[in-house]
Design a protein around this motif. Structure first.
Motif, PDB file in Angstrom:
ATOM      1  N   VAL A 147       0.987   4.937   1.483  1.00 21.99           N
ATOM      2  CA  VAL A 147       2.389   4.871   1.064  1.00 21.99           C
ATOM      3  C   VAL A 147       3.060   6.216   1.314  1.00 21.99           C
ATOM      4  CG1 VAL A 147       3.909   4.604  -0.936  1.00 21.99           C
ATOM      5  CG2 VAL A 147       1.950   3.079  -0.625  1.00 21.99           C
ATOM      6  N   THR A 200       9.809   3.012  -3.199  1.00 15.69           N
ATOM      7  CA  THR A 200      10.220   1.610  -3.023  1.00 15.69           C
ATOM      8  C   THR A 200       9.209   0.817  -2.203  1.00 15.69           C
ATOM      9  OG1 THR A 200      11.649   1.822  -1.056  1.00 15.69           O
ATOM     10  CG2 THR A 200      12.715   2.050  -3.214  1.00 15.69           C
ATOM     11  N   THR A 201       8.042   1.387  -1.939  1.00 11.16           N
ATOM     12  CA  THR A 201       7.001   0.641  -1.234  1.00 11.16           C
ATOM     13  C   THR A 201       6.224  -0.209  -2.231  1.00 11.16           C
ATOM     14  OG1 THR A 201       6.764   2.364   0.440  1.00 11.16           O
ATOM     15  CG2 THR A 201       4.924   0.829   0.201  1.00 11.16           C
ATOM     16  N   ARG A 206       1.952  -4.413   3.150  1.00 14.13           N
ATOM     17  CA  ARG A 206       2.889  -3.448   2.560  1.00 14.13           C
ATOM     18  C   ARG A 206       4.309  -3.898   2.869  1.00 14.13           C
ATOM     19  NH1 ARG A 206       0.015  -0.160   5.436  1.00 14.13           N
ATOM     20  NH2 ARG A 206      -1.582   0.952   4.335  1.00 14.13           N
ATOM     21  N   TYR A 207       5.212  -3.604   1.950  1.00 15.85           N
ATOM     22  CA  TYR A 207       6.634  -3.864   2.189  1.00 15.85           C
ATOM     23  C   TYR A 207       7.438  -2.732   1.582  1.00 15.85           C
ATOM     24  CZ  TYR A 207      11.286  -5.893   1.867  1.00 15.85           C
ATOM     25  OH  TYR A 207      12.640  -6.101   1.970  1.00 15.85           O
ATOM     26  N   VAL A 208       8.341  -2.165   2.365  1.00 17.99           N
ATOM     27  CA  VAL A 208       9.244  -1.126   1.879  1.00 17.99           C
ATOM     28  C   VAL A 208      10.584  -1.794   1.577  1.00 17.99           C
ATOM     29  CG1 VAL A 208      10.389   1.058   2.388  1.00 17.99           C
ATOM     30  CG2 VAL A 208       8.062   0.647   3.220  1.00 17.99           C
ATOM     31  N   TYR A 259      13.312  -0.419   0.512  1.00 16.97           N
ATOM     32  CA  TYR A 259      14.374   0.595   0.451  1.00 16.97           C
ATOM     33  C   TYR A 259      15.734   0.019   0.854  1.00 16.97           C
ATOM     34  CZ  TYR A 259      16.543   5.191   0.753  1.00 16.97           C
ATOM     35  OH  TYR A 259      17.348   6.276   0.554  1.00 16.97           O
ATOM     36  N   TYR A 298       5.746   7.175  -8.204  1.00 18.88           N
ATOM     37  CA  TYR A 298       5.546   7.647  -6.829  1.00 18.88           C
ATOM     38  C   TYR A 298       5.130   9.110  -6.780  1.00 18.88           C
ATOM     39  CZ  TYR A 298       6.696   8.876  -2.012  1.00 18.88           C
ATOM     40  OH  TYR A 298       6.634   9.341  -0.729  1.00 18.88           O
ATOM     41  N   ARG A 326      -1.268   6.914  -3.577  1.00 13.07           N
ATOM     42  CA  ARG A 326      -0.378   6.805  -2.411  1.00 13.07           C
ATOM     43  C   ARG A 326      -1.165   6.977  -1.119  1.00 13.07           C
ATOM     44  NH1 ARG A 326       3.975  11.100  -3.731  1.00 13.07           N
ATOM     45  NH2 ARG A 326       3.720  11.469  -1.514  1.00 13.07           N
TER      46      ARG A 326
END
Length: 103
Positions: A67, A71-72, A85-87, A89, A55, A62
Motif C-alpha cells: 500500500v 484510501t487503499t 487492491r483498490y484505491v 481516492y 495509514y 502497508r
C-alpha cells in the motif's frame, strides 16, 4: 449486513469465514473521511468485514500489503494474503468499493 471495525491483527486472522478488507485510512485525508462516512451511512454487503487501519502508524502492514496511498483497501484471501487492491481516492464511496473490490 457486513461490519465496519477497527483493525486488529488477531481478529483479522480469525475471521477466515468472512471477506476481510483492510481500509488504510488517514484522519487528515478528506477522501478517507468521505469514504468512512459513506461506509458508515451505507450497507456493507453481508459476510464482509471492513477493518479500518491508520495509514500513518502501521507502516509494516502497508509494506506487507504493498500500500502506497491512503484510501487503499485490500481484500484478503483465505490465507491472509492480498487477493485484490483498490484505491478509492478518486471515488471514495462504499458503492465504488463494492463494485471494484468485492465483485
Amino acid at each position: 449486513p457486513g461490519e465496519y471495525r477497527a483493525y486488529s491483527a488477531a481478529e483479522v486472522a480469525q475471521a477466515t469465514d468472512k471477506k476481510r478488507v483492510v481500509f488504510f485510512h488517514a484522519p487528515w485525508c478528506p477522501q478517507c473521511r468521505a469514504l468512512e462516512s459513506s461506509i458508515q451511512a451505507g450497507t456493507i454487503p453481508s459476510g464482509v468485514v471492513i477493518y479500518k487501519e491508520d495509514y500513518d502508524s502501521n507502516q509494516p502492514l502497508r509494506r506487507e500489503y504493498g500500500v502506497t496511498l491512503q484510501t487503499t483497501l485490500v481484500l484478503l484471501d483465505a490465507n491472509g494474503d492480498v487477493a485484490k487492491r483498490y484505491v478509492a481516492y478518486d471515488s471514495p464511496t462504499l458503492a465504488a468499493v463494492t463494485q471494484n473490490l468485492l465483485q
